[in-house]
Write an enzyme that holds these catalytic residues in place. Structure first.
Site, PDB file in Angstrom:
ATOM      1  N   ASN A  14       4.907  -8.441   4.244  1.00 45.08           N
ATOM      2  CA  ASN A  14       5.811  -7.909   4.184  1.00 45.08           C
ATOM      3  C   ASN A  14       5.300  -6.988   4.937  1.00 45.08           C
ATOM      4  OD1 ASN A  14       7.967  -6.209   3.921  1.00 45.08           O
ATOM      5  ND2 ASN A  14       7.821  -5.430   1.532  1.00 45.08           N
ATOM      6  N   LYS A  16       7.788  -5.017   6.502  1.00 47.37           N
ATOM      7  CA  LYS A  16       8.198  -3.608   6.544  1.00 47.37           C
ATOM      8  C   LYS A  16       9.011  -3.216   7.602  1.00 47.37           C
ATOM      9  CE  LYS A  16       5.531  -2.158   2.685  1.00 47.37           C
ATOM     10  NZ  LYS A  16       5.407  -1.216   1.899  1.00 47.37           N
ATOM     11  N   HIS A 100      12.668  -3.505  -3.617  1.00 53.27           N
ATOM     12  CA  HIS A 100      11.677  -3.457  -3.453  1.00 53.27           C
ATOM     13  C   HIS A 100      11.654  -1.629  -3.801  1.00 53.27           C
ATOM     14  CE1 HIS A 100       8.328  -1.896  -1.169  1.00 53.27           C
ATOM     15  NE2 HIS A 100       8.352  -3.489  -0.956  1.00 53.27           N
ATOM     16  N   GLU A 102      11.004   0.578  -2.389  1.00 52.37           N
ATOM     17  CA  GLU A 102      11.539   1.458  -1.049  1.00 52.37           C
ATOM     18  C   GLU A 102      12.809   1.989  -0.582  1.00 52.37           C
ATOM     19  OE1 GLU A 102       8.742   0.303   1.789  1.00 52.37           O
ATOM     20  OE2 GLU A 102       6.766   0.630   0.791  1.00 52.37           O
ATOM     21  N   GLU A 172       5.202  -3.901  -8.781  1.00 59.43           N
ATOM     22  CA  GLU A 172       4.500  -3.135  -7.568  1.00 59.43           C
ATOM     23  C   GLU A 172       5.085  -1.803  -7.861  1.00 59.43           C
ATOM     24  OE1 GLU A 172       4.796  -5.139  -3.113  1.00 59.43           O
ATOM     25  OE2 GLU A 172       6.530  -4.016  -3.368  1.00 59.43           O
ATOM     26  N   GLY A 178       1.112   1.547  -0.758  1.00 55.80           N
ATOM     27  CA  GLY A 178       0.821   1.808   0.142  1.00 55.80           C
ATOM     28  C   GLY A 178      -0.672   2.766   0.428  1.00 55.80           C
ATOM     29  N   SER A 218      -1.196  -2.349  -2.325  1.00 55.30           N
ATOM     30  CA  SER A 218      -2.795  -1.825  -1.752  1.00 55.30           C
ATOM     31  C   SER A 218      -3.460  -3.389  -2.218  1.00 55.30           C
ATOM     32  CB  SER A 218      -3.024  -0.714  -1.969  1.00 55.30           C
ATOM     33  OG  SER A 218      -3.053   0.304  -2.188  1.00 55.30           O
TER      34      SER A 218
HETATM   35  P1  13P Z   1       0.889  -2.379   0.504  1.00 56.20           P
HETATM   36  O1  13P Z   1      -0.017  -3.236   0.455  1.00 56.20           O
HETATM   37  O2  13P Z   1       1.060  -1.359   1.986  1.00 56.20           O
HETATM   38  O3  13P Z   1       0.134  -1.293  -0.731  1.00 56.20           O
HETATM   39  O4  13P Z   1       2.417  -2.137   0.520  1.00 56.20           O
HETATM   40  C1  13P Z   1       2.614  -3.468  -1.114  1.00 56.20           C
HETATM   41  C2  13P Z   1       4.396  -3.683  -0.375  1.00 56.20           C
HETATM   42  O5  13P Z   1       4.991  -2.653  -1.356  1.00 56.20           O
HETATM   43  C3  13P Z   1       4.576  -4.937  -0.408  1.00 56.20           C
HETATM   44  O6  13P Z   1       6.105  -5.251  -0.085  1.00 56.20           O
END
Ligand code: 13P
Length: 263
Positions: A14, A16, A100, A102, A172, A178, A218
Site C-alpha cells: 500500500n 498510500k 483502511h 486511515e 491491521e 506506521g 510495520s
Molecule cells: P506500515 O507498514 O507503514 O505500518 O503501514 C501498514 C498499512 O497501513 C498498510 O495498509
C-alpha cells in the site's frame, strides 16, 4: 472455494499518498523484475489513483497485480472527488483496499460505508481487501475482540457464503501502523485465529479455510518470517516497507521461506 491451506503468501504494498509518476514507474519496474525471484508469492501493488495507469503499463505483462486504495459504492454520478468500482477496474485493478484504518479514523468512514463498498466491489468482480483493527485504547481496555467482532459483522453484513469467500481480510492494529511497533506473532495469530473462527461460525468451515487473512502494521523484512510462520497468517499488507523494492521483495521471500515450513 478450492484454495487449500496453508495458502502461498499474498503480499500487497500500500503506497498510500506517496510517489511521482516517474518514481512509481521505477518502483513498479524494480518490483516486477524482482518478483521473478519470489515465485509462488502473489504480489500486489496499490498506488494512489493517479499512478494506477503508469504502474499498470509497467506490470501488465508480469504476474504482479494491481490494487486501488479506496473506491465509492455507486457506479457513477455526482460524487466529486470519488472513483467507482468500474473506474478502478477499468484502470486495471484486481484488488481494492476497503475500510483502511486511515480512512476510518481520518476521513470518518463508517462500517456501513465499508459494507456498501464491499458489496459494490464484489458486484464488479474486484477482490476487496477488507481492513479491520483495534486502537491502542481498545486493546488496553480489553475491547479488542469486541471491536473486531463488530467491524467484521457490520462490514460483511448481507453477504452470502460465496461472496465472503472472495473477500481478503486484513488485520491491521491501528497502534502498529506506521509506528514501527509490530504486533508480536502471538498477538497477530490470536486475532487471525479469532477471525477465522468467526468466519467458520458464520459461514462454515470450508469458507473459513479458504479465506485469506493478511496482517498489516510495520511489517519489515526482519519480522515477516516469524509472523508468516503463524498458522492463520496468509500474507501481508505492507505500508512503508513497500516503498523500496528491495524491502518489499525481501518480505515476500521471508514469507515464502516460512510457507515452506508450514507445509
Ligand atoms: P506500515 O507498514 O507503514 O505500518 O503501514 C501498514 C498499512 O497501513 C498498510 O495498509
Amino acid at each position: 472455494m478450492t484454495n487449500k491451506r496453508p495458502h502461498p503468501p499474498l503480499v500487497a504494498g500500500n503506497w498510500k499518498m506517496h510517489l511521482s509518476s516517474e518514481e512509481a514507474a521505477r518502483l513498479a519496474s524494480q518490483t516486477a523484475k524482482g518478483a521473478l525471484d519470489a515465485p509462488g508469492a502473489e504480489l500486489v501493488l496499490i498506488p494512489p489513483f493517479t499512478l494506477l495507469h503508469a504502474v499498470k503499463r509497467v506490470v501488465s505483462d508480469t504476474p504482479v497485480q494491481l490494487g486501488a486504495q479506496n473506491m465509492h459504492w455507486e457506479d457513477k454520478g455526482a460524487y466529486t472527488g470519488e472513483v467507482s468500482a468500474l473506474m478502478v477496474k477499468d484502470a486495471g485493478c484486481r484488488y481494492v483496499v476497503l475500510g483502511h484504518s486511515e480512512r476510518r479514523h481520518l476521513f470518518g468512514e463508517t462500517d456501513a460505508a465499508v459494507n456498501k463498498k464491499t458489496k459494490a466491489a464484489l458486484r464488479h468482480g474486484l477482490t476487496p481487501i477488507f481492513c479491520l483493527g483495534e486502537t491502542l485504547e481498545e486493546r488496553d481496555t480489553g475491547r479488542t475482540f469486541e471491536r473486531l467482532g463488530s467491524q467484521f459483522a457490520a462490514g460483511l453484513e448481507g453477504l452470502d457464503v460465496g461472496s465472503v469467500a472472495k473477500v481478503v481480510l486484513a488485520y491491521e492494529p491501528v497502534w502498529a501502523i506506521g509506528t514501527g511497533k509490530t504486533a508480536s506473532p502471538q498477538q497477530a495469530q490470536e486475532v487471525h485465529g479469532f477471525l477465522r473462527r468467526s468466519l467458520s461460525e458464520r459461514y462454515g468451515k470450508p469458507a473459513a479455510d479458504c479465506a485469506i487473512i493478511l496482517y498489516g502494521g510495520s511489517v519489515k523484512p526482519d519480522n515477516a518470517f516469524s509472523l508468516f510462520r503463524e498458522k492463520d497468517i496468509d500474507g501481508f499488507l505492507v505500508g512503508g516497507a513497500s516503498l523500496e523494492a528491495a524491502s518489499f521483495l525481501q518480505i515476500a521471500k521471508e514469507a515464502l521461506r516460512a510457507h515452506k515450513e508450514k507445509r
